[in-house]
Design a protein around this motif. Structure first.
Motif, PDB file in Angstrom:
ATOM      1  N   THR A 147      16.349 -18.446  -0.268  1.00 48.80           N
ATOM      2  CA  THR A 147      17.517 -19.191   0.177  1.00 48.80           C
ATOM      3  C   THR A 147      18.151 -18.447   1.342  1.00 48.80           C
ATOM      4  O   THR A 147      18.169 -17.213   1.365  1.00 48.80           O
ATOM      5  CB  THR A 147      18.542 -19.331  -0.960  1.00 48.80           C
ATOM      6  N   GLY A 148      18.646 -19.186   2.326  1.00 51.40           N
ATOM      7  CA  GLY A 148      19.317 -18.561   3.446  1.00 51.40           C
ATOM      8  C   GLY A 148      18.598 -18.789   4.765  1.00 51.40           C
ATOM      9  O   GLY A 148      17.729 -19.658   4.896  1.00 51.40           O
ATOM     10  N   ALA A 149      18.975 -18.003   5.775  1.00 51.57           N
ATOM     11  CA  ALA A 149      18.402 -18.115   7.106  1.00 51.57           C
ATOM     12  C   ALA A 149      16.933 -17.702   7.081  1.00 51.57           C
ATOM     13  O   ALA A 149      16.530 -16.890   6.245  1.00 51.57           O
ATOM     14  CB  ALA A 149      19.180 -17.241   8.086  1.00 51.57           C
ATOM     15  N   PRO A 150      16.102 -18.254   8.002  1.00 55.43           N
ATOM     16  CA  PRO A 150      14.664 -17.951   8.005  1.00 55.43           C
ATOM     17  C   PRO A 150      14.354 -16.461   8.063  1.00 55.43           C
ATOM     18  O   PRO A 150      13.492 -15.977   7.319  1.00 55.43           O
ATOM     19  CB  PRO A 150      14.163 -18.682   9.256  1.00 55.43           C
ATOM     20  N   VAL A 151      15.040 -15.719   8.933  1.00 59.86           N
ATOM     21  CA  VAL A 151      14.754 -14.289   9.054  1.00 59.86           C
ATOM     22  C   VAL A 151      15.086 -13.564   7.760  1.00 59.86           C
ATOM     23  O   VAL A 151      14.330 -12.695   7.298  1.00 59.86           O
ATOM     24  CB  VAL A 151      15.547 -13.686  10.234  1.00 59.86           C
ATOM     25  N   VAL A 152      16.206 -13.933   7.158  1.00 58.25           N
ATOM     26  CA  VAL A 152      16.602 -13.312   5.888  1.00 58.25           C
ATOM     27  C   VAL A 152      15.571 -13.637   4.809  1.00 58.25           C
ATOM     28  O   VAL A 152      15.180 -12.767   4.012  1.00 58.25           O
ATOM     29  CB  VAL A 152      18.001 -13.797   5.466  1.00 58.25           C
ATOM     30  N   MET A 153      15.126 -14.886   4.783  1.00 58.01           N
ATOM     31  CA  MET A 153      14.130 -15.292   3.787  1.00 58.01           C
ATOM     32  C   MET A 153      12.826 -14.535   3.970  1.00 58.01           C
ATOM     33  O   MET A 153      12.192 -14.117   2.997  1.00 58.01           O
ATOM     34  CB  MET A 153      13.883 -16.801   3.878  1.00 58.01           C
ATOM     35  N   HIS A 191       6.542 -18.219  11.349  1.00 54.39           N
ATOM     36  CA  HIS A 191       7.802 -18.828  11.777  1.00 54.39           C
ATOM     37  C   HIS A 191       7.738 -19.252  13.235  1.00 54.39           C
ATOM     38  O   HIS A 191       8.205 -20.339  13.605  1.00 54.39           O
ATOM     39  CB  HIS A 191       8.951 -17.845  11.565  1.00 54.39           C
TER      40      HIS A 191
END
Length: 352
Positions: free
Chosen positions: A86-92, A173
């Protein structure tokens, strides 16, 4: 975690298939020993004692790894994996790569877990990060790697797992952002067993699991299943290691996978795919190869490439995703494995 296959076939062929599916490792051990006893009895006796001695010497690490795996399952800690997506792509991507390198999922659980993630609409990039990192290392394997190959090698393998996940997640990504890989799963691929249930319906974590009879039962069941799984695979691996030490010339190992430069690591990248048995079984094999001259960078590459792209895993991946995604998975795994071996060997050279 380590679940038996379901037997549904009927008749003699179905029974034979069931016996082979359930006991193939044990049958392989018996068959190998029987063949050696028939051809060279002294070597069979030596290999038997070698296997027993190796299992006993590995026992402390084995017991600790079993307890950790059973504890993770009994407490429900494996359900925490859902929070990584869950969350922003980079965080995920970062979270998925880290959890992939640390999660105690079994090999049968990775594929249905990935199917569940993709079916739920989780972006391919963090899924790929977890997918690439997960087969390389887990807490149990870290302990066994430390016992067989040393703490430094275990740390390098863990960093490689996370790095491979990050590499794969970032590349995926970038490709998906440019419009590629929008259709990922094959039509027939849907979630299934093992880890998927923890993701789709995560239960509260109960660190003091022994207060719940159901969780105590889960702990006992998982501990037994993990014990059977690890002992049989390690027994096969140590048996093969004894034969390798007896029959594989050290000069051949040094020539093919030893020495310096790029060649041994490149060779290990592609040899690891067909030669790889199992994440746990490969450890003593690599230990034996390194004793005969294989450079550590090639050993790391062999473990990483074999773990991610072994034939059984590759077949399961191909059955799950579309060909373009499968090709990306293989390309990322092989290139990342090669890079990890090269970087590790360069680091050893500079440190030495």
């Amino acid at each position: 975690m380590f679940q038996p296959n379901t037997f549904t076939a009927k008749g003699p062929l179905g029974f034979a298939s069931h016996i082979w599916s359930e006991h193939r490792v044990g049958l392989a051990i018996v068959g190998i020993l029987g063949l050696i006893f028939a051809v060279e009895p002294p070597q069979a006796v030596e290999s038997t004692w070698f296997t027993i001695d190796a299992l006993l010497s590995t026992a402390p690490f084995l017991v600790l790894s079993i307890l950790m795996a059973a504890y993770a399952s009994a407490t429900g800690a494996d359900g925490l994996i859902a929070k990584a997506f869950t969350g922003a792509p980079v965080v995920m991507i970062v979270a998925a790569a880290a959890l992939g390198g640390l999660s105690p999922f079994c090999s049968c659980g990775v594929i249905p877990l990935i199917a569940a993630l993709l079916a739920m609409g989780v972006p391919l990039a963090p899924v790929m990060a977890f997918w690439l990192a997960s087969p390389v290392i887990d807490p149990s394997m870290f302990i066994l790697t430390t016992g067989l190959l040393g703490f430094e090698f275990a740390v390098a393998k863990t960093l490689t797992a996370v790095g491979l996940g990050l590499f794969g997640g970032v590349v995926t990504h970038a490709l998906t952002a440019s419009g590629h890989f929008r259709d990922v799963l094959k039509p027939q691929a849907r979630g299934g067993c093992c880890g998927a249930a923890s993701l789709t319906a995560p239960k509260p974590v109960a660190w003091r699991f022994w207060t719940d009879p159901a969780r105590r039962s889960t702990f006992a069941r998982e501990a037994w299943g993990t014990t059977v799984f690890l002992v049989k695979w390690l027994a096969l691996a140590f048996l093969l290691e004894s034969l390798m030490l007896a029959y594989v010339p050290a000069a051949w190992i040094s020539g093919a996978l030893g020495g310096s430069g790029l060649a041994p690591i490149v060779t290990a990248t592609f040899v690891g795919v067909p030669a790889y048995l199992n994440g746990y079984a490969a450890l003593p094999l690599v230990s034996g190869l390194m004793e005969q001259g294989m450079v550590p960078g090639a050993g790391l590459t062999f473990l990483v490439a074999g773990g991610v792209t072994s034939l059984p895993a590759a077949i399961a991946v191909y059955a799950l995703v579309r060909p373009r995604v499968f090709a990306l998975y293989i390309a990322l795994a092989l290139s990342g494995s090669l890079a990890s071996g090269l970087l590790y060997q360069l680091w050893l050279g500079s440190a030495g």
